[in-house]
Write a protein that holds these residues in place. Structure first.
Motif, PDB file in Angstrom:
ATOM      1  N   MET A 119       0.827  -1.199   0.000  1.00 17.61           N
ATOM      2  CA  MET A 119       0.000   0.000   0.000  1.00 17.61           C
ATOM      3  C   MET A 119       0.866   1.256   0.000  1.00 17.61           C
ATOM      4  SD  MET A 119      -3.173   1.020   2.522  1.00 17.61           S
ATOM      5  CE  MET A 119      -2.364   1.938   3.828  1.00 17.61           C
ATOM      6  N   ALA A 120       1.889   1.263   0.833  1.00 21.28           N
ATOM      7  CA  ALA A 120       2.798   2.410   0.874  1.00 21.28           C
ATOM      8  C   ALA A 120       3.501   2.594  -0.463  1.00 21.28           C
ATOM      9  CB  ALA A 120       3.822   2.222   1.986  1.00 21.28           C
ATOM     10  N   ILE A 121       3.951   1.500  -1.058  1.00 22.73           N
ATOM     11  CA  ILE A 121       4.639   1.578  -2.359  1.00 22.73           C
ATOM     12  C   ILE A 121       3.705   2.121  -3.426  1.00 22.73           C
ATOM     13  CG2 ILE A 121       5.618   0.152  -4.216  1.00 22.73           C
ATOM     14  CD1 ILE A 121       6.847  -1.597  -1.929  1.00 22.73           C
ATOM     15  N   ASP A 122       2.467   1.663  -3.446  1.00 20.27           N
ATOM     16  CA  ASP A 122       1.495   2.169  -4.423  1.00 20.27           C
ATOM     17  C   ASP A 122       1.253   3.663  -4.232  1.00 20.27           C
ATOM     18  OD1 ASP A 122       1.206  -0.306  -5.576  1.00 20.27           O
ATOM     19  OD2 ASP A 122      -0.624  -0.822  -4.493  1.00 20.27           O
ATOM     20  N   GLU A 123       1.147   4.109  -2.991  1.00 18.24           N
ATOM     21  CA  GLU A 123       0.922   5.532  -2.720  1.00 18.24           C
ATOM     22  C   GLU A 123       2.098   6.369  -3.206  1.00 18.24           C
ATOM     23  OE1 GLU A 123      -1.784   4.911   1.339  1.00 18.24           O
ATOM     24  OE2 GLU A 123       0.215   5.818   1.463  1.00 18.24           O
ATOM     25  N   ILE A 124       3.310   5.890  -2.942  1.00 16.66           N
ATOM     26  CA  ILE A 124       4.501   6.633  -3.372  1.00 16.66           C
ATOM     27  C   ILE A 124       4.592   6.657  -4.892  1.00 16.66           C
ATOM     28  CG2 ILE A 124       7.035   6.601  -3.345  1.00 16.66           C
ATOM     29  CD1 ILE A 124       6.783   5.434  -0.464  1.00 16.66           C
ATOM     30  N   ASN A 125       4.289   5.532  -5.529  1.00 12.59           N
ATOM     31  CA  ASN A 125       4.312   5.490  -6.998  1.00 12.59           C
ATOM     32  C   ASN A 125       3.280   6.424  -7.604  1.00 12.59           C
ATOM     33  OD1 ASN A 125       6.450   3.726  -7.298  1.00 12.59           O
ATOM     34  ND2 ASN A 125       5.170   1.894  -7.422  1.00 12.59           N
ATOM     35  N   GLU A 126       2.119   6.522  -6.978  1.00 11.54           N
ATOM     36  CA  GLU A 126       1.076   7.427  -7.482  1.00 11.54           C
ATOM     37  C   GLU A 126       1.514   8.882  -7.429  1.00 11.54           C
ATOM     38  OE1 GLU A 126      -2.346   6.584  -5.141  1.00 11.54           O
ATOM     39  OE2 GLU A 126      -2.687   4.594  -6.054  1.00 11.54           O
ATOM     40  N   LYS A 127       2.451   9.176  -6.520  1.00  9.87           N
ATOM     41  CA  LYS A 127       2.959  10.542  -6.378  1.00  9.87           C
ATOM     42  C   LYS A 127       4.213  10.778  -7.215  1.00  9.87           C
ATOM     43  CE  LYS A 127       1.194  10.737  -1.650  1.00  9.87           C
ATOM     44  NZ  LYS A 127       1.560  10.761  -0.210  1.00  9.87           N
ATOM     45  N   GLY A 128       4.585   9.796  -8.045  1.00 13.67           N
ATOM     46  CA  GLY A 128       5.738   9.971  -8.922  1.00 13.67           C
ATOM     47  C   GLY A 128       6.923   9.103  -8.592  1.00 13.67           C
ATOM     48  N   GLY A 129       6.831   8.316  -7.524  1.00 13.05           N
ATOM     49  CA  GLY A 129       7.918   7.408  -7.190  1.00 13.05           C
ATOM     50  C   GLY A 129       9.001   8.060  -6.348  1.00 13.05           C
ATOM     51  N   VAL A 130      10.205   7.519  -6.444  1.00 15.61           N
ATOM     52  CA  VAL A 130      11.354   7.998  -5.667  1.00 15.61           C
ATOM     53  C   VAL A 130      12.466   8.387  -6.633  1.00 15.61           C
ATOM     54  CG1 VAL A 130      12.996   7.435  -3.833  1.00 15.61           C
ATOM     55  CG2 VAL A 130      10.737   6.363  -3.848  1.00 15.61           C
ATOM     56  N   LYS A 141      11.823   7.611 -10.155  1.00 18.85           N
ATOM     57  CA  LYS A 141      11.674   6.204 -10.553  1.00 18.85           C
ATOM     58  C   LYS A 141      10.512   5.565  -9.801  1.00 18.85           C
ATOM     59  CE  LYS A 141      16.614   5.477 -11.548  1.00 18.85           C
ATOM     60  NZ  LYS A 141      16.504   5.111 -12.967  1.00 18.85           N
ATOM     61  N   LYS A 142       9.741   4.735 -10.487  1.00 21.24           N
ATOM     62  CA  LYS A 142       8.683   3.981  -9.853  1.00 21.24           C
ATOM     63  C   LYS A 142       9.289   2.777  -9.114  1.00 21.24           C
ATOM     64  CE  LYS A 142       5.200   6.464 -11.219  1.00 21.24           C
ATOM     65  NZ  LYS A 142       4.111   5.929 -12.070  1.00 21.24           N
ATOM     66  N   ILE A 143       8.710   2.454  -7.983  1.00 20.94           N
ATOM     67  CA  ILE A 143       9.200   1.329  -7.193  1.00 20.94           C
ATOM     68  C   ILE A 143       8.635   0.031  -7.764  1.00 20.94           C
ATOM     69  CG2 ILE A 143       9.333   0.288  -4.898  1.00 20.94           C
ATOM     70  CD1 ILE A 143       8.682   3.102  -3.771  1.00 20.94           C
ATOM     71  N   GLN A 144       9.527  -0.916  -8.038  1.00 18.43           N
ATOM     72  CA  GLN A 144       9.133  -2.233  -8.541  1.00 18.43           C
ATOM     73  C   GLN A 144       9.357  -3.269  -7.440  1.00 18.43           C
ATOM     74  OE1 GLN A 144      11.140  -3.487 -12.142  1.00 18.43           O
ATOM     75  NE2 GLN A 144      10.570  -5.623 -11.849  1.00 18.43           N
TER      76      GLN A 144
END
Length: 410
Positions: free
Chosen positions: A55-66, A69-72
């Motif tokens: 869930m945290a990874i999806d939220e961060i990816n929705e905001k543009g990643g890190v 880069k998107k988290i895989q």
């Protein structure tokens, strides 16, 4: 034997040397490992922790990643076996090229992964979401769960004050329960308390009849429970079968959160006690949003416990450390994480710069008829982690100083 300084210097060089493996090339993703048990006795506890991390990874990816880069996610199953955790940690780091691992539950699995990640030619980083027994501070682990002074110590002090000084200790037969009980016995001696009995069972144990009879014979004021996994249900069933209720002999548990209550059953656990840093019932805006989002994703009937919240926070802290460091490389990220704060469901938490544990609040709760945990005591503010219990005179001698590390590099 290499000194800590030499070890860290070599490990830091290895981390820089291996940075080419960390997804910093032309692709637009960064890999992270999620390493928990989805099979075996610990699956019932760890599966929901995976959900929180995702869930945290999806939220961060929705905001543009890190760092753009998107988290895989690369997920691995530790199969409730410390040896498999070690094998999978090695594969995730050397074959998959992950930049961090989020995972483990038991101390046995953590120590197995720790040994792999501390190898100089690997030097990986584990974000560990569970409360644990302390006596450890590895440069390769961020400890997001409670240190012993943030769970075990305040819980025992509370129990002595509220219930009495005779305690029966029962736990699963591995590192955390045995070390936690060693701490408890030293504290009880300081408080002029009595260890009325002590027993350990295999992680997969479902037979507690003999243990319960020993508890009855020892006449404790309270039972201190460090059983992990599916065995907890069998333990409480055995207590109830013998006619023991919380009014007769209450139980204080260190590894039962709301998620465990949901599968053990509120009917078995109503009135029992737990000590954690987070409860689902925290009445803050951020926590209400967190709970709502989780239920929308995974089901309105799902419960959220401390390890799940800690796992969720772990991902955010890692992403913030990467942004601060400007890279995914382990050593710069590790250094950037020191002193880093995050305002999450549990309130504002902070990674302690001296030991890579979390500064956070302590809460003691009682399980209600709905399977939720009502806070009955909490610390006035965040508590600095003390994994070696160095601030407590009664704990002197508990540590194996031949194994104790030098202070982490600041």
């Amino acid at each position: 034997m290499k000194s800590e300084k030499t070890f860290l210097a070599a490990a830091g060089f290895a981390a820089i040397f291996l940075s080419a493996c960390f997804n910093n090339g032309k692709n637009n993703t960064v890999k992270v490992g999620i390493l928990h048990s989805t099979t075996g006795t610990m699956a019932s506890s760890e599966s929901s922790v995976i959900n929180a991390e995702k869930m945290a990874i999806d939220e961060i990816n929705e905001k543009g990643g890190v760092l753009g880069k998107k988290i895989q996610i690369v997920q691995a199953d530790g199969k409730s076996d410390a040896n498999i955790f070690a094998e999978e940690a090695r594969r995730l780091w050397t074959k998959e090229g992950v930049a961090a691992i989020f995972g483990c539950w038991t101390s046995a699995s953590r120590k197995a992964v720790q040994a792999v990640l501390e190898e100089p030619d690997i030097f990986g980083l584990l974000w560990y979401p569970l409360q644990y027994e302390g006596m450890e501070a590895s440069p390769n682990i961020m400890y997001i769960g409670a240190a012993p002074n943030q769970q075990v110590v305040p819980s025992i002090e509370y129990c002595v004050e509220k219930f009495g000084k005779r305690m029966y200790l029962i736990g699963s037969d591995y590192i955390f329960p045995r070390t936690a009980n060693k701490i408890i016995k030293a504290l009880l001696k300081n408080l002029e308390g009595v260890c009325a009995g002590e027993s350990y069972v295999p992680l997969e144990s479902m037979d507690f009849e003999k243990n319960v009879q020993e508890i009855i014979a020892s006449r404790p004021d309270i039972i201190i429970n460090t059983i992990n996994g599916d065995s907890n249900k069998a333990f409480f069933e055995a207590l109830r079968k013998a006619g023991i209720t919380p009014k007769d002999i209450p139980v204080m548990s260190f590894s039962i959160s709301e998620e465990e209550v949901s599968y053990i059953g509120a009917a078995l656990l109503e009135g029992e006690y737990v000590t954690w840093n987070y409860f689902q019932t925290i009445a803050s805006f951020k926590n209400k949003n967190f709970v709502q989002r989780y239920k929308e994703l995974y089901g309105a009937d799902k419960s959220i416990g401390d390890p799940m919240e800690a796992a969720y926070v772990s991902v955010y802290l890692w992403s913030l450390a990467c942004e601060k460091a400007g890279t995914f490389d382990v050593e710069p990220v590790r250094m950037a994480a020191k002193g880093l704060s995050f305002d999450g469901p549990n309130g504002i938490v902070k990674i302690d710069a001296s030991n890579q544990h979390l500064q956070q609040k302590i809460r003691i709760g009682r399980i209600n008829s709905r399977g939720m945990i009502d806070t009955i005591w909490e610390s006035s503010g965040t508590v600095k982690p003390d994994p070696y219990l160095s601030a407590y005179a009664w704990a002197k001698g508990l540590q194996d100083f031949t194994q104790r590390r030098a202070p982490l590099k600041k």
